[in-house]
Design a protein around this motif. Structure first.
Motif, PDB file in Angstrom:
ATOM      1  N   THR A 122      -0.714  -2.195  -9.107  1.00 36.27           N
ATOM      2  CA  THR A 122      -1.806  -2.066  -7.971  1.00 36.27           C
ATOM      3  C   THR A 122      -0.987  -2.375  -6.612  1.00 36.27           C
ATOM      4  O   THR A 122      -0.876  -3.814  -6.334  1.00 36.27           O
ATOM      5  CB  THR A 122      -2.826  -2.777  -8.358  1.00 36.27           C
ATOM      6  OG1 THR A 122      -2.433  -4.178  -8.603  1.00 36.27           O
ATOM      7  CG2 THR A 122      -3.766  -2.233  -9.413  1.00 36.27           C
ATOM      8  N   PRO A 123      -0.511  -1.553  -5.781  1.00 41.44           N
ATOM      9  CA  PRO A 123       0.017  -2.075  -4.633  1.00 41.44           C
ATOM     10  C   PRO A 123      -0.953  -2.780  -3.637  1.00 41.44           C
ATOM     11  O   PRO A 123      -2.094  -2.258  -3.561  1.00 41.44           O
ATOM     12  CB  PRO A 123       0.586  -0.381  -4.227  1.00 41.44           C
ATOM     13  CG  PRO A 123      -0.290   0.495  -4.798  1.00 41.44           C
ATOM     14  CD  PRO A 123      -0.987  -0.114  -6.072  1.00 41.44           C
ATOM     15  N   ASP A 124      -0.130  -3.450  -2.831  1.00 43.83           N
ATOM     16  CA  ASP A 124      -0.863  -3.913  -1.673  1.00 43.83           C
ATOM     17  C   ASP A 124      -1.257  -3.148  -0.605  1.00 43.83           C
ATOM     18  O   ASP A 124      -2.142  -3.417   0.251  1.00 43.83           O
ATOM     19  CB  ASP A 124      -0.056  -5.309  -1.304  1.00 43.83           C
ATOM     20  CG  ASP A 124      -0.158  -6.246  -2.281  1.00 43.83           C
ATOM     21  OD1 ASP A 124      -1.156  -6.465  -2.912  1.00 43.83           O
ATOM     22  OD2 ASP A 124       0.598  -7.350  -2.053  1.00 43.83           O
ATOM     23  N   GLY A 125      -0.470  -1.993  -0.599  1.00 47.55           N
ATOM     24  CA  GLY A 125      -0.633  -1.343   0.570  1.00 47.55           C
ATOM     25  C   GLY A 125       0.129   0.026   0.465  1.00 47.55           C
ATOM     26  O   GLY A 125       0.821   0.338  -0.517  1.00 47.55           O
ATOM     27  N   GLN A 173       4.003  -0.387  -0.378  1.00 47.30           N
ATOM     28  CA  GLN A 173       4.375  -0.829  -1.723  1.00 47.30           C
ATOM     29  C   GLN A 173       4.227   0.231  -2.363  1.00 47.30           C
ATOM     30  O   GLN A 173       4.826   0.368  -3.524  1.00 47.30           O
ATOM     31  CB  GLN A 173       3.522  -2.188  -1.904  1.00 47.30           C
ATOM     32  CG  GLN A 173       3.877  -3.183  -1.267  1.00 47.30           C
ATOM     33  CD  GLN A 173       3.015  -3.382   0.033  1.00 47.30           C
ATOM     34  OE1 GLN A 173       2.325  -2.626   0.369  1.00 47.30           O
ATOM     35  NE2 GLN A 173       3.471  -4.367   1.150  1.00 47.30           N
ATOM     36  N   ARG A 209      -6.591  -2.949   2.540  1.00 45.77           N
ATOM     37  CA  ARG A 209      -5.164  -2.788   2.263  1.00 45.77           C
ATOM     38  C   ARG A 209      -4.150  -2.339   3.626  1.00 45.77           C
ATOM     39  O   ARG A 209      -3.319  -2.989   3.745  1.00 45.77           O
ATOM     40  CB  ARG A 209      -5.058  -1.540   1.410  1.00 45.77           C
ATOM     41  CG  ARG A 209      -5.520  -1.779  -0.120  1.00 45.77           C
ATOM     42  CD  ARG A 209      -4.553  -3.049  -0.843  1.00 45.77           C
ATOM     43  NE  ARG A 209      -5.084  -3.344  -2.044  1.00 45.77           N
ATOM     44  CZ  ARG A 209      -5.975  -4.200  -2.402  1.00 45.77           C
ATOM     45  NH1 ARG A 209      -6.649  -5.091  -1.251  1.00 45.77           N
ATOM     46  NH2 ARG A 209      -6.319  -4.485  -3.765  1.00 45.77           N
ATOM     47  N   SER A 242      -8.767   0.163  -1.154  1.00 44.72           N
ATOM     48  CA  SER A 242      -8.485   0.466  -2.530  1.00 44.72           C
ATOM     49  C   SER A 242     -10.039   0.496  -3.168  1.00 44.72           C
ATOM     50  O   SER A 242     -10.883  -0.102  -2.620  1.00 44.72           O
ATOM     51  CB  SER A 242      -7.771  -0.605  -3.048  1.00 44.72           C
ATOM     52  OG  SER A 242      -8.390  -1.842  -2.958  1.00 44.72           O
ATOM     53  N   GLY A 245      -8.163  -0.986  -7.510  1.00 47.96           N
ATOM     54  CA  GLY A 245      -6.664  -1.014  -6.917  1.00 47.96           C
ATOM     55  C   GLY A 245      -6.002   0.349  -6.364  1.00 47.96           C
ATOM     56  O   GLY A 245      -4.818   0.329  -5.897  1.00 47.96           O
TER      57      GLY A 245
END
Length: 139
Positions: A67-70, A73, A108, A125, A129
């Motif tokens: 689950t990327p932060d943005g 990522q 995000r 998100s 996520g």
């Protein structure tokens, strides 16, 4: 080959809750539900009045992915990065960003100019996520 984009499929841990969120947050309507015979896979196809679709998929024991932060990522993992939705009205990125956050979306990337000249973008998100981009190409 003549082709056009039809839908994006997103695996979710709670199908019914995801259907509710996507219906309310993105103004989608349920087109049809399905189950794949001989498997535990179920799904719901949702459709926006403009024509795009989101297919929500559920398997009870599916493993969680990153689950990327943005978006930066997300680009560090091969495969699905994000779903991008274009807004219709100039300035609507900010309005839709605020509305989606109020509906439970995660922040995000706040609204800002895009690296693409003349565009404005933001990222949120869904409750699981998965990244959703909002873009105004005419900003």
């Amino acid at each position: 080959m003549t082709a056009r984009f039809d839908h994006a499929g997103i695996s979710v841990p709670d199908l019914e809750a995801a259907v509710r969120w996507y219906r309310e947050a993105l103004h989608l309507t349920e087109e049809h539900t399905f189950a794949v015979p001989g498997t535990d896979l179920r799904g719901v196809m949702l459709r926006h009045y403009s024509g795009y679709r989101v297919e929500l998929l559920h398997r009870p024991n599916a493993a969680a992915g990153p689950t990327p932060d943005g978006p930066v990522q997300a680009a560090g993992t091969l495969g699905y990065g994000h779903l991008c939705l274009a807004v219709d009205t100039p300035g609507e990125v900010d309005t839709e960003f605020a509305r989606l956050v109020a509906a439970g979306a995660g922040i995000r990337m706040s609204p800002r100019p895009s690296p693409r000249t003349g565009a404005r973008m933001a990222f949120v998100s869904d409750p699981y996520g998965n990244l959703l981009e909002l873009i105004d190409r005419a900003a």
